[in-house]
Design a protein around this motif. Structure first.
Motif, PDB file in Angstrom:
ATOM      1  N   ASN A  46       0.890  -1.317   0.111  1.00  0.00           N
ATOM      2  CA  ASN A  46      -0.006   0.021   0.060  1.00  0.00           C
ATOM      3  C   ASN A  46       0.834   1.115  -0.042  1.00  0.00           C
ATOM      4  O   ASN A  46       0.488   2.206  -0.561  1.00  0.00           O
ATOM      5  N   HIS A  47       1.920   1.284   0.946  1.00  0.00           N
ATOM      6  CA  HIS A  47       2.648   2.328   0.778  1.00  0.00           C
ATOM      7  C   HIS A  47       3.484   2.849  -0.452  1.00  0.00           C
ATOM      8  O   HIS A  47       3.617   3.715  -1.052  1.00  0.00           O
ATOM      9  N   HIS A  48       3.909   1.524  -0.969  1.00  0.00           N
ATOM     10  CA  HIS A  48       4.798   1.933  -2.307  1.00  0.00           C
ATOM     11  C   HIS A  48       3.876   2.434  -3.388  1.00  0.00           C
ATOM     12  O   HIS A  48       4.247   3.133  -4.154  1.00  0.00           O
ATOM     13  N   LEU A  49       2.711   1.598  -3.466  1.00  0.00           N
ATOM     14  CA  LEU A  49       1.666   2.292  -4.552  1.00  0.00           C
ATOM     15  C   LEU A  49       1.208   3.499  -4.345  1.00  0.00           C
ATOM     16  O   LEU A  49       0.962   4.441  -5.493  1.00  0.00           O
ATOM     17  N   ASN A  50       1.155   4.049  -3.216  1.00  0.00           N
ATOM     18  CA  ASN A  50       0.650   5.449  -3.009  1.00  0.00           C
ATOM     19  C   ASN A  50       1.861   6.362  -2.915  1.00  0.00           C
ATOM     20  O   ASN A  50       2.941   6.473  -2.271  1.00  0.00           O
ATOM     21  N   ASP A  51       1.858   7.405  -4.060  1.00  0.00           N
ATOM     22  CA  ASP A  51       2.980   8.120  -4.418  1.00  0.00           C
ATOM     23  C   ASP A  51       3.490   9.132  -3.215  1.00  0.00           C
ATOM     24  O   ASP A  51       4.501   9.782  -3.192  1.00  0.00           O
ATOM     25  N   SER A  52       2.463   9.552  -2.246  1.00  0.00           N
ATOM     26  CA  SER A  52       2.940  10.298  -1.300  1.00  0.00           C
ATOM     27  C   SER A  52       3.270   9.717   0.059  1.00  0.00           C
ATOM     28  O   SER A  52       3.375  10.312   0.986  1.00  0.00           O
ATOM     29  N   ALA A  53       3.325   8.333  -0.069  1.00  0.00           N
ATOM     30  CA  ALA A  53       3.741   7.491   1.214  1.00  0.00           C
ATOM     31  C   ALA A  53       5.063   7.152   1.048  1.00  0.00           C
ATOM     32  O   ALA A  53       5.719   7.014  -0.039  1.00  0.00           O
ATOM     33  N   TRP A  54       5.914   6.598   2.190  1.00  0.00           N
ATOM     34  CA  TRP A  54       6.989   6.160   2.266  1.00  0.00           C
ATOM     35  C   TRP A  54       7.046   5.319   3.562  1.00  0.00           C
ATOM     36  O   TRP A  54       6.689   5.484   4.569  1.00  0.00           O
ATOM     37  N   MET A  55       7.517   4.159   3.154  1.00  0.00           N
ATOM     38  CA  MET A  55       7.549   2.974   4.370  1.00  0.00           C
ATOM     39  C   MET A  55       8.905   2.949   4.721  1.00  0.00           C
ATOM     40  O   MET A  55      10.006   2.733   4.285  1.00  0.00           O
TER      41      MET A  55
END
Lengths: 266, 187
Positions: A46-55
C-alpha cells in the motif's frame, strides 16, 4: 480461507473494522507470525503504490548490512567525498546566483557602492572577516612537529622562522624538509599551509591542507578546520560556511569553535 | 537504456572528480530543484536531497556493489523523488505530533534510506512484471482515484468488479514479491 484472510487484512489496514473486530484481529496477529508477515507485506505494498507515502523500515541496529553501510559512511574516504559534494554545490549555487542576477547588476552596482560606502563609514559594528580570522586562528591548534627527540636542525630553524613571522624563509625550509623526508611527515603540510596563508597565497595554502587531508596523518581531519580559516581569510564566505557545517555535522576537530564562527558569519 | 556519458558520470563521482561532479550538478540538479519546489520544498531542501542521493549512490556502489539499471539521470531523479517523499512524510509526522523529533545520526539516516530504497526497487521491479492493465489499475487506485472514475476509465461493469480486480492484482503482486529471495534478505 486465504481470500477471507486477505479481505480481513485489507479491512484492518484500511481502518474499516469496528474496535472489537480490530482487537480480535490484533490478538490473532500476536499469536500468528505468518499472519503478521502478511499484514506487513500488504502494508508495504500500500505504501509503495501511494505516491505520497514512504515505508520506513525499522532495521535491527546489529544487522550486518546496515553496519557495513554505516562503517563506510563514517570512513575518511566517505567524509572527503561528502565535503567535495558540498563544495561543488556551494560553487554551483554561487555561480547560479551570479548569472541569474546579471541583468540587475548594472543598476544595482551604483546603489551597492553607495550603501557599502555608507556602511563602511557609519556602520562598522560587524566584525570583518580578517578580525574573525585573528580571533579564531590560534597557534596552539597546530600540532607540535618538533617532538621526537631526534632533533632536525632544518625543521627547528623553520619553526623558529615561522614563529617570528618570517614566512617566506620558513616556506623555503619547510619545503626543503618535505623534499628530504619525501612526504613521510604529513604534519609539515600544516606549517607550510599556514605560512602560505599568512603570506596571502591562498591557493598554495589550500593545496597543502588538501595534501594533509589525503595523507594518513592522525591530524588529517584537522584539515577541514584549517581550510575553513583559509576561506575565511580570503573572503570566500559561502565555502567557509559549507565546510564549517560539515565540521559541526561530523563532529570533527574544533566543532564547537566552528559553531561559534558560523554563528558570527550568519 | 544506458547513455553515453553515464559511465563517465559514475566513475567521476566515485573518484571525487570536481569537474564531473560539477557537470552532474549542471545537468540534473535543475529538474530536481523544480520538482522539490513544486512539492513544498526550498532550494536548500533540494540541495540536501541531491547531495544525499549522490553520496548514497557511491555508498551503494562501494558497499553493495550496486549497478544502475536505467540511466544515471533517471536513477538519480527517482532517488531524489523518494528522498523527498520520505522527508515530507517525516515532516507530516512531526506536525501530527506522532513522535518526538528524534535526532537521527548521519550514518543512520543514510543506511536506513539505502535499505528502504533497495526494497523500493525490488517492489518496482515486481510491479513491472504485472500486466499493463494491473499496473495502471493499482497505481490509480492507490493514488486515490475514486472507484466510479476507475469503473469508467477501465470499462468495468460495476464498482464491485473494479474492487475485485484491484484485489486480485494486489494479490498477484504480493505473490511475486514473496517468491523473490531478496524479499526475506531485505527484512
Amino acid at each position: 480461507m486465504e481470500e477471507n484472510f486477505d479481505l480481513k487484512i485489507e479491512a484492518y489496514l484500511g481502518g474499516d473494522m469496528t474496535p472489537e473486530e480490530q482487537k480480535q484481529f490484533e490478538e490473532m496477529m500476536s499469536q500468528n507470525p505468518k499472519l503478521r508477515e502478511e499484514v506487513q507485506l500488504a502494508n508495504e505494498v500500500n505504501h509503495h503504490l501511494n505516491d505520497s507515502a514512504w515505508m520506513v523500515i525499522e532495521a535491527d541496529k546489529n544487522d550486518p548490512v546496515k553496519q557495513e553501510l554505516e562503517n563506510y559512511v563514517k570512513s575518511d574516504e566517505a567524509i572527503v567525498l561528502k565535503s567535495k559534494l558540498r563544495q561543488v554545490g556551494a560553487n554551483y549555487k554561487k555561480k547560479r546566483s551570479n548569472s541569474s542576477s546579471i541583468k540587475y547588476i548594472v543598476g544595482a552596482v551604483a546603489a551597492i557602492l553607495i550603501i557599502a560606502l555608507i556602511s563602511n563609514v557609519f556602520w562598522n559594528s560587524r566584525p570583518s572577516h580578517d578580525v574573525l580570522y585573528t580571533e579564531f586562528y590560534i597557534e596552539s591548534d597546530l600540532p607540535s612537529i618538533i617532538k621526537r627527540g631526534s632533533e632536525n636542525k632544518l625543521l627547528t630553524e623553520a619553526v623558529a622562522l615561522f614563529k617570528s613571522n618570517e614566512y617566506d624563509q620558513a616556506i623555503q625550509l619547510f619545503e626543503q624538509y618535505e623534499r628530504e623526508t619525501q612526504g613521510t611527515d604529513p604534519s609539515i603540510y600544516i606549517y607550510t599551509g599556514f605560512s602560505y596563508l599568512e603570506n596571502g597565497n591562498f591557493d598554495r595554502a589550500l593545496q597543502n591542507f588538501d595534501k594533509l587531508l589525503n595523507s594518513d596523518s592522525i591530524d588529517k581531519s584537522k584539515a577541514f578546520w584549517y581550510k575553513s580559516l583559509v576561506y575565511l581569510k580570503s573572503d570566500r564566505i559561502e565555502e567557509c560556511k559549507t565546510i564549517l557545517s560539515q565540521i559541526i555535522d561530523d563532529s570533527l576537530f574544533n566543532a564547537q569553535k566552528a559553531k561559534r564562527l558560523l554563528g558570527e558569519l550568519e | 537504456m544506458r547513455k553515453k556519458g553515464d559511465d563517465n558520470y559514475l566513475e567521476g563521482l566515485l573518484s571525487g572528480n570536481d569537474y564531473v561532479i560539477k557537470q552532474i550538478y549542471e545537468k540534473i540538479f535543475p529538474s530536481v530543484l523544480s520538482f522539490v519546489r513544486k512539492n513544498k520544498g526550498t532550494y536548500e531542501d533540494a540541495e540536501e536531497i541531491f547531495q544525499d542521493a549522490l553520496f548514497q549512490l557511491t555508498v551503494r556502489v562501494k558497499v553493495r556493489r550496486f549497478e544502475i539499471k536505467s540511466t544515471f539521470e533517471g536513477y538519480l531523479f527517482t532517488v531524489c523523488k523518494n528522498l523527498w517523499r520520505k522527508e515530507l512524510n517525516n515532516r507530516k509526522k512531526v506536525v501530527r505530533n506522532e513522535g518526538v523529533i528524534e535526532l537521527v545520526q548521519e550514518e543512520e539516516k543514510h543506511s536506513s534510506f539505502i535499505l528502504e530504497q533497495e526494497r523500493w526497487e525490488l517492489f518496482e521491479e515486481k510491479i513491472k512484471q504485472l500486466s499493463e492493465n494491473c499496473m495502471k489499475l493499482l497505481r490509480e487506485y492507490f493514488n486515490k482515484v475514486p472507484y466510479d472514475v476507475i469503473v469508467e476509465k477501465f470499462n468495468y461493469s460495476s464498482e464491485n468488479v473494479a474492487f475485485q480486480r484491484v484485489f486480485k492484482c494486489k494479490k498477484r503482486l504480493k505473490d511475486l514479491i514473496k517468491k523473490d529471495s531478496r524479499y526475506r534478505q531485505l527484512q
